[in-house]
Design a protein around this motif. Sequence first.
Motif, mmCIF file in Angstrom:
data_model
loop_
_atom_site.group_PDB
_atom_site.id
_atom_site.type_symbol
_atom_site.label_atom_id
_atom_site.label_comp_id
_atom_site.label_asym_id
_atom_site.label_seq_id
_atom_site.Cartn_x
_atom_site.Cartn_y
_atom_site.Cartn_z
ATOM 1 N N PHE A 207 -5.054 3.316 3.502
ATOM 2 C CA PHE A 207 -5.536 2.416 2.191
ATOM 3 C C PHE A 207 -6.871 1.780 2.773
ATOM 4 N N ASP A 208 -7.823 1.454 1.887
ATOM 5 C CA ASP A 208 -8.808 0.520 2.311
ATOM 6 C C ASP A 208 -8.698 -0.829 2.574
ATOM 7 N N ALA A 209 -9.621 -1.640 2.952
ATOM 8 C CA ALA A 209 -9.403 -3.115 3.149
ATOM 9 C C ALA A 209 -8.963 -3.777 1.852
ATOM 10 N N GLU A 210 -9.421 -3.442 0.689
ATOM 11 C CA GLU A 210 -9.248 -4.284 -0.451
ATOM 12 C C GLU A 210 -7.878 -3.718 -0.977
ATOM 13 N N GLU A 211 -7.375 -2.398 -0.860
ATOM 14 C CA GLU A 211 -6.064 -2.222 -1.122
ATOM 15 C C GLU A 211 -5.091 -2.566 -0.229
ATOM 16 N N ALA A 212 -5.222 -2.679 1.035
ATOM 17 C CA ALA A 212 -4.387 -3.257 2.045
ATOM 18 C C ALA A 212 -4.211 -4.624 1.900
ATOM 19 N N ASP A 213 -5.153 -5.368 1.325
ATOM 20 C CA ASP A 213 -5.204 -6.907 1.224
ATOM 21 C C ASP A 213 -4.168 -6.955 -0.143
ATOM 22 N N GLY B 64 6.427 -10.448 6.581
ATOM 23 C CA GLY B 64 6.232 -9.171 6.024
ATOM 24 C C GLY B 64 4.644 -8.833 5.841
ATOM 25 N N GLU B 65 4.079 -9.821 5.635
ATOM 26 C CA GLU B 65 2.627 -9.770 5.122
ATOM 27 C C GLU B 65 1.871 -9.056 6.042
ATOM 28 N N PRO B 66 1.667 -9.607 7.315
ATOM 29 C CA PRO B 66 0.884 -8.962 8.189
ATOM 30 C C PRO B 66 1.033 -7.664 8.665
ATOM 31 N N ILE B 67 2.352 -7.341 8.628
ATOM 32 C CA ILE B 67 3.084 -5.863 8.917
ATOM 33 C C ILE B 67 2.602 -4.928 7.697
ATOM 34 N N ALA B 68 2.703 -5.344 6.394
ATOM 35 C CA ALA B 68 2.412 -4.656 5.461
ATOM 36 C C ALA B 68 1.087 -4.129 5.551
ATOM 37 N N ARG B 69 0.152 -5.375 5.689
ATOM 38 C CA ARG B 69 -1.404 -4.994 5.780
ATOM 39 C C ARG B 69 -1.731 -4.138 6.842
ATOM 40 N N GLU B 70 -0.804 -4.111 8.123
ATOM 41 C CA GLU B 70 -1.171 -3.114 9.160
ATOM 42 C C GLU B 70 -0.703 -1.731 8.514
ATOM 43 N N VAL B 71 0.399 -1.581 8.108
ATOM 44 C CA VAL B 71 0.789 -0.331 7.776
ATOM 45 C C VAL B 71 0.029 0.407 6.698
ATOM 46 N N ALA B 72 -0.475 -0.501 5.658
ATOM 47 C CA ALA B 72 -1.326 -0.113 4.524
ATOM 48 C C ALA B 72 -2.415 0.419 5.178
ATOM 49 N N VAL C 201 9.783 17.149 14.142
ATOM 50 C CA VAL C 201 9.719 15.925 14.867
ATOM 51 C C VAL C 201 9.515 16.042 16.433
ATOM 52 N N ARG C 202 10.053 17.386 16.623
ATOM 53 C CA ARG C 202 10.181 17.698 18.228
ATOM 54 C C ARG C 202 8.613 18.317 18.495
ATOM 55 N N ASP C 203 8.201 19.359 17.687
ATOM 56 C CA ASP C 203 7.384 20.203 17.887
ATOM 57 C C ASP C 203 6.083 20.071 17.098
ATOM 58 N N GLY C 204 6.106 19.097 16.063
ATOM 59 C CA GLY C 204 5.003 19.200 15.063
ATOM 60 C C GLY C 204 3.790 18.300 15.426
ATOM 61 N N ALA C 205 2.726 18.723 14.724
ATOM 62 C CA ALA C 205 1.723 17.822 15.006
ATOM 63 C C ALA C 205 1.589 16.232 14.509
ATOM 64 N N ARG C 206 1.132 15.423 15.045
ATOM 65 C CA ARG C 206 1.260 14.299 14.676
ATOM 66 C C ARG C 206 -0.014 13.711 13.841
ATOM 67 N N LEU C 207 0.236 12.924 12.986
ATOM 68 C CA LEU C 207 -0.706 12.395 11.969
ATOM 69 C C LEU C 207 -1.704 11.550 12.602
ATOM 70 N N PRO C 208 -3.203 11.745 12.293
ATOM 71 C CA PRO C 208 -4.027 10.669 12.831
ATOM 72 C C PRO C 208 -4.064 9.648 12.110
ATOM 73 N N GLU C 209 -4.606 8.447 12.826
ATOM 74 C CA GLU C 209 -4.752 7.194 12.064
ATOM 75 C C GLU C 209 -6.120 6.848 12.038
ATOM 76 N N PRO C 210 -6.580 6.334 10.565
ATOM 77 C CA PRO C 210 -5.832 6.302 9.606
ATOM 78 C C PRO C 210 -5.354 7.736 9.089
ATOM 79 N N TRP C 211 -4.464 7.659 8.202
ATOM 80 C CA TRP C 211 -4.123 8.786 7.460
ATOM 81 C C TRP C 211 -4.975 9.659 6.808
ATOM 82 N N PRO C 212 -5.066 10.740 6.713
ATOM 83 C CA PRO C 212 -6.042 11.471 5.513
ATOM 84 C C PRO C 212 -5.409 11.233 4.301
ATOM 85 N N ALA C 213 -6.120 11.297 3.326
ATOM 86 C CA ALA C 213 -5.808 11.152 1.963
ATOM 87 C C ALA C 213 -4.614 11.607 1.370
ATOM 88 N N GLU C 214 -4.689 12.995 1.666
ATOM 89 C CA GLU C 214 -3.534 13.915 1.346
ATOM 90 C C GLU C 214 -2.169 13.429 1.916
#
Length: 747
Positions: free
Chosen positions: A450-456, A437-445, A327-340
């Motif tokens: 996740f792609d647009a269809e999966e986020a939907d 929660g719906e728009p929050i969930a879409r944004e997080v997804a 948490v203190r020193d680690g690298a941050r995930l890019p956005e969007p996250w990679p598949a892995e």
Amino acid sequence: MSAADREQRTEAADELCAAAFAGVAAPDSGVALVAVGGYGRRELAPYSDLDLVLVHADDVEPGDWATALWYPLWDSGHKIDHAVRSLTGTIEAADEDLKVALGLLDARHVAGDPNLTLQLRTAVLGRWRRHARDRLPRLHELVLNRHRLAGELAHESVPDIKEAEGGLRDAGVLRALVATWLVDVPHQEMERSRQALLDFRDQMHEHAGRAGDRVAPEMWPELAERLGFDDVVAVQMHVRRAGRRLTHLSRLTWQRVDRLTERRATLRGSRRPALEPIAPGVALSRGEVVLDKGAPVAGDPLLLLRAAAEAAERGAVLAPATVSRLVRDGARLPEPWPAEARQLLVRLLAAGRSLLPVWETLEETGATDLILPEWERIRLLPHASAIHRFTVDRHVVETCIEASALIRRVARPDVLLVAALLHDIGKGDLTEHSIAGEPIAREVAARIGFDAEEADLIGTLVRWHLLLGEVATTRDPDDPATIEHVVARLGTAEAASLLLALTEADARSASAKAWSSWRAGLVRQVGTRAHAALLARAAGASAPRIAEPEMVIPAAVLADPGAVHVGVEATGDGSRVLVVSGDRVGLLADAAAMLAVLRIGIRAARAWTQGQYGLSVWEVAEQHLDPGALHDRLSGIAAGRVDVSRRLARRAPSRLEPTVQIRPGASATATVLEVRMDDRQGVVHLVCSVLAGLGMSVRSAHVSTLGPQAVDVFYVQEEGAGILSEERAAEAAHAVREAVSALVETG
């Protein structure tokens, strides 16, 4: 209330006990009055017992003074938990009984011979350390049994401040574990949380005017004011945060203790390496997932998720120090996250029961702020619904655990698990939580890759995660309009399949009542029919037709249509009652009266005609019903020998006025009438009777209890003519409203 107040109470109790000891003719040496437990720790709450042991040397015989000592203490109004034992007997009692041993670890001299108290403390502590490896497994079993009974302080809807996991009893056990010298606990963290709970318990005692450790819902507002918090949510979070911290420390400490005892039994002399690499940058060391040597902390943004997933899948401890460093020193995930990264999150969520301690570590170290910053919205948030046994955040984790057992039923396990993680993310908002929660969930997804269809799809699941439960228990699943209502909101068969699994996981994690076999059957019926309809629509075919049930008419009714047949079939957690007779207006009302008079809880009813015969099937909560007794009661009601009105029309207090509404468009073949009021016997009978008096028939009735409120839904038709006109629907609603209002006294 503070530690200083507890110190003052302890000093006053010490003076009282010392005076009582001085007032009896006890020997000058070889006898000591010893405080144990919370009194020994100088932590008396306003209504705590005084836990005392009168210890005498083995060669000193207790005389009348050993009995006389207690009278002035009883007369003072204090509750006394006392024992008289020899020094050897006290040590033996500690050897035989772990609870006695725990109390004696806090032994403190109050009066008499201090050398005897010192001997006792030295002997008990020495034996505790010497035999710790053999005794701690039994102590851990006692602790786990207590947790199973009392639940977890941080997340129970009605927590026990002492006995629950993370409560004061666990804090005492942690002190005992430290006393073994086998393990250590971060002292400042433990004490900060322990003192917070002690302060809270003091205020509980003062507020209640008596001893007690369970926090009833109505106590929170007064306790918030006493402790200087703005509202009940703030004080609950304060208490639950302390409990969660103690739970986390306790689980980590016990995991380390268990490894020590296991290693002693099975791994003595093992030459296994200290670090066993298990994934890139991640290793296993003594049962804990840690960073491997040379792990690229600042160069690999997947390390945190990889370590968490490995720990959860292996049932290992996710080392807090490792997470804190990442948490203190680690690298941050890019956005969007990679598949892995997304796959690692799904692996973590799919780990089952092992997810819970790993997620707890992520929370306690601040890692959830990096993985899911929206988590802060629901952290330790109390549930408004009485049906929930946990706080919102714990309920969500439990939903993920339940969903992990259902992933083989769905084509997209990853979507199911992420939807489970996000389904209540809108709680805490003034808007209905599924809408918020719906728009929050879409944004997080989208953010986690996740792609647009999966986020939907994930957003749709979050928006409608209550749909199947609500429809199944308040609408007729055999009405095509009911299924169309679900179909119109989901759009695809895949969404229906995923929603059915999410609904089950959500309900199972709420409480046993939320997923009874009756409710589960209804939800699955609606969900599978909606799935079939959506599959048919995608294939360009018509939705499968729902056929009316066909039943064999009993011979007695065939011979005499005026006769009545009552049959009973056992179900998983209730019964199914069948009533068959010649068709007539009022038959359904009489059957409802039969059940109400016998105080049998109705869940749902379905009625239909088959030629000249009327049939109804009643789903009820009771088991082991006698069909003969039911038949006799129904015959008495039909013949007028039982005065149903007098038996059922009793006024009762109600906080809110009943509501009666027509639900336009809810069915194409019947008028849907909804009654909401306090849960009570006889409402189904009353409504059916009123409608029968208007010449209307009830095709089906559906009863759902939401906390103290019952929602009764009736599908009403004109006799032989189907849906009611607007005028007749208004007439029905007015008549039912008058009838149910006469049953209640509001105030």
